[in-house]
Design a protein around this motif. Structure first.
Motif, mmCIF file in Angstrom:
data_model
loop_
_atom_site.group_PDB
_atom_site.id
_atom_site.type_symbol
_atom_site.label_atom_id
_atom_site.label_comp_id
_atom_site.label_asym_id
_atom_site.label_seq_id
_atom_site.Cartn_x
_atom_site.Cartn_y
_atom_site.Cartn_z
ATOM 1 N N VAL A 133 0.841 -1.193 0.000
ATOM 2 C CA VAL A 133 0.000 0.000 0.000
ATOM 3 C C VAL A 133 0.874 1.241 0.000
ATOM 4 O O VAL A 133 2.071 1.187 0.285
ATOM 5 C CB VAL A 133 -0.957 0.009 1.219
ATOM 6 N N GLU A 134 0.241 2.384 -0.311
ATOM 7 C CA GLU A 134 0.972 3.648 -0.375
ATOM 8 C C GLU A 134 1.463 4.096 1.000
ATOM 9 O O GLU A 134 2.601 4.497 1.155
ATOM 10 C CB GLU A 134 0.097 4.730 -1.012
ATOM 11 N N SER A 135 0.582 4.050 2.011
ATOM 12 C CA SER A 135 0.976 4.480 3.349
ATOM 13 C C SER A 135 -0.035 3.983 4.370
ATOM 14 O O SER A 135 -1.185 3.690 4.016
ATOM 15 C CB SER A 135 1.054 6.015 3.420
ATOM 16 N N ASP A 140 -3.155 6.154 4.312
ATOM 17 C CA ASP A 140 -4.091 5.875 3.225
ATOM 18 C C ASP A 140 -5.008 4.708 3.580
ATOM 19 O O ASP A 140 -6.201 4.732 3.292
ATOM 20 C CB ASP A 140 -3.350 5.566 1.921
ATOM 21 N N VAL A 141 -4.448 3.667 4.209
ATOM 22 C CA VAL A 141 -5.258 2.511 4.610
ATOM 23 C C VAL A 141 -6.276 2.936 5.661
ATOM 24 O O VAL A 141 -7.464 2.590 5.572
ATOM 25 C CB VAL A 141 -4.369 1.358 5.142
ATOM 26 N N ASN A 179 -7.497 5.914 6.245
ATOM 27 C CA ASN A 179 -8.509 6.778 5.617
ATOM 28 C C ASN A 179 -9.519 5.946 4.838
ATOM 29 O O ASN A 179 -10.720 6.216 4.879
ATOM 30 C CB ASN A 179 -7.853 7.816 4.715
ATOM 31 N N TRP A 180 -9.043 4.931 4.120
ATOM 32 C CA TRP A 180 -9.940 4.063 3.363
ATOM 33 C C TRP A 180 -10.874 3.291 4.297
ATOM 34 O O TRP A 180 -12.053 3.110 3.990
ATOM 35 C CB TRP A 180 -9.131 3.098 2.494
ATOM 36 N N ILE A 226 -13.257 5.842 -1.047
ATOM 37 C CA ILE A 226 -11.949 6.182 -1.608
ATOM 38 C C ILE A 226 -11.540 5.042 -2.544
ATOM 39 O O ILE A 226 -11.564 3.877 -2.153
ATOM 40 C CB ILE A 226 -10.892 6.374 -0.495
ATOM 41 N N GLN A 266 -6.032 4.532 -5.027
ATOM 42 C CA GLN A 266 -5.355 5.570 -4.249
ATOM 43 C C GLN A 266 -4.753 5.015 -2.963
ATOM 44 O O GLN A 266 -4.051 5.719 -2.254
ATOM 45 C CB GLN A 266 -6.331 6.704 -3.911
ATOM 46 N N VAL A 267 -5.036 3.754 -2.661
ATOM 47 C CA VAL A 267 -4.586 3.143 -1.410
ATOM 48 C C VAL A 267 -3.485 2.116 -1.655
ATOM 49 O O VAL A 267 -2.458 2.128 -0.998
ATOM 50 C CB VAL A 267 -5.769 2.480 -0.668
ATOM 51 N N ASN A 290 -0.459 0.092 -3.591
ATOM 52 C CA ASN A 290 0.692 0.382 -4.431
ATOM 53 C C ASN A 290 0.630 -0.471 -5.693
ATOM 54 O O ASN A 290 1.058 -0.071 -6.757
ATOM 55 C CB ASN A 290 1.967 0.102 -3.633
#
Length: 119
Positions: free
Chosen positions: A24-26, A29-30, A32-33, A39, A43-44, A46
């Motif tokens: 995943v990106e960060s 991000d997880v 927030n999702w 979302i 965007q979540v 990678n």
């Protein structure tokens, strides 16, 4: 996937028959999702590649998960559905990917440090 000291975040899901990883990106991000599932997954995550570690935990040798392995564990091999389950039920692990960084082609010589006395 990042190489050599790059920051990497993955979500590890300990399954009944195998352990699964999604990059995943960060962590933010997880999280927030999880709060807002509208979302887009793009965007979540990678990569939409689901990895399996053959019961060796989050640090085991990773291979692409087969459809059979996904069906067996999650009841589907639909990548979006499986990724959602992994993000929801898995544990976030952030850190540096240093143990696998660098060139893995041993045929180039000089990559294995043995005490040979020749310096």
């Amino acid at each position: 996937m990042p190489r050599g000291g790059a920051h990497i975040t993955k979500v590890h899901y300990k399954g009944n028959t195998d352990d699964f990883i999604v990059f995943v990106e960060s962590p933010a991000d997880v999280e927030n999702w999880k709060k807002d599932s509208s979302i887009p997954l793009a965007q979540v995550v990678n990569s939409f590649k689901i990895m399996v570690t053959h019961k060796h935990g989050a640090q085991g040798q990773m291979d692409g998960a087969s459809n059979a392995a996904l069906d067996n564990e999650f009841g589907t091999h639909n990548e979006d559905e499986v990724i959602k389950q992994i993000l929801t039920k898995g544990s976030i692990q952030a850190g540096e990917e240093s143990e696998r960084g660098g060139d893995r082609n041993i045929t180039q010589g000089g990559t294995v440090g043995h005490a040979t006395g020749n310096r």
